[in-house]
Write a protein that holds these residues in place. Structure first.
Motif, short mmCIF file in Angstrom:
data_model
loop_
_atom_site.label_atom_id
_atom_site.label_comp_id
_atom_site.label_asym_id
_atom_site.label_seq_id
_atom_site.Cartn_x
_atom_site.Cartn_y
_atom_site.Cartn_z
N GLU A 45 -44.46 135.73 68.67
CA GLU A 45 -44.02 137.04 68.14
C GLU A 45 -45.10 138.11 68.38
OE1 GLU A 45 -41.15 138.13 66.95
OE2 GLU A 45 -40.30 136.17 67.40
N LYS A 48 -45.23 138.63 72.54
CA LYS A 48 -44.06 138.61 73.42
C LYS A 48 -43.84 139.92 74.17
CE LYS A 48 -40.79 139.92 69.89
NZ LYS A 48 -39.86 139.55 68.87
N ASP A 49 -44.33 141.05 73.63
CA ASP A 49 -44.09 142.35 74.29
C ASP A 49 -45.30 142.88 75.04
OD1 ASP A 49 -41.48 142.39 73.24
OD2 ASP A 49 -42.25 143.17 71.33
N LYS A 50 -46.27 142.02 75.33
CA LYS A 50 -47.52 142.48 75.96
C LYS A 50 -47.52 142.29 77.48
CE LYS A 50 -50.07 142.79 71.96
NZ LYS A 50 -50.80 143.95 71.48
N GLY A 51 -46.45 141.74 78.02
CA GLY A 51 -46.37 141.59 79.47
C GLY A 51 -47.29 140.51 80.05
#
Ligand code: AMP
Length: 181
Positions: A45, A48-51
């Protein structure tokens, strides 16, 4: 699951591997399915959005959650190992320990300039190994380097040893001497 519950399940071994060390035995988490899932899901979590394209796990306890996290993130896994363990062409870095020097290695084709890298280990103590790992990863000029630990022992002030632009995060920050059980 709360951090307090996780901490209750963490085994502390006094005076291992030498007198004065309070050893945090993360295998007590790894063998418990609920704890292992909680750690992996929480880190997923968080990242997950850090590439992230590569997770570098530090031998050997950093391989366990590092590999799970890489799979969950859809990233590749890169082992950072002690000398002589990797079979292909390598880059390496030497770093200072309490007594003398040590060295870690990784394969020379494991990171490229398009990568966003997460360096993972189970525990941050003095930061000797993991800060050297971050310096070694940065030699490949990836787009970004982050470092993550399940436990951070804050009494060692290890964050000072890392390159300034490495984003550092830990799940549980504690003093080595905190009473956990
Ligand atoms: P460091 O001093 O940060 O370079 O620690 C190197 C490695 O030793 C870490 O990856 C940990 O796995 C391990 N380690 C150091 N101190 C402890 C401790 N008190 N409890 C458990 N593992 C430790």
């Amino acid at each position: 699951m709360s951090k307090e519950t996780l901490l209750k399940h963490l085994r502390n071994i006094p005076d291992y591997p030498m007198a004065g060390v309070q050893f945090k035995d993360v295998t007590s988490w790894f063998m418990n399915p609920d704890d292992l899932r909680e750690i992996a899901d929480t880190l997923y979590e968080r990242y997950k959005d850090k590439g992230i394209t590569k997770v570098c796990g530090i031998e050997s306890r950093g391989f366990v959650v590092g590999a799970i996290l890489a799979e969950k993130l859809g990233a590749g896994f890169v082992p950072i190992r002690k000398p002589g363990k990797l079979p292909y062409e390598k880059v390496s870095i030497e770093y200072r320990k309490e007594y003398g020097f040590d060295r870690i290695e990784m394969h020379k084709d494991s990171i490229n300039e398009r990568d966003i890298v997460l360096v993972h280990d189970d525990l941050l103590a003095t930061g000797g190994t993991s800060s050297a790992a971050c310096h070694m990863v940065k030699q490949f000029n990836p787009r970004k380097v982050m470092a993550n630990f399940i436990i951070e022992l804050t009494n060692f002030n290890a964050r000072e040893r890392f390159p300034m632009d490495v984003e550092i995060d830990s799940l549980i920050a504690m003093d080595e001497l905190d009473n956990i059980n």
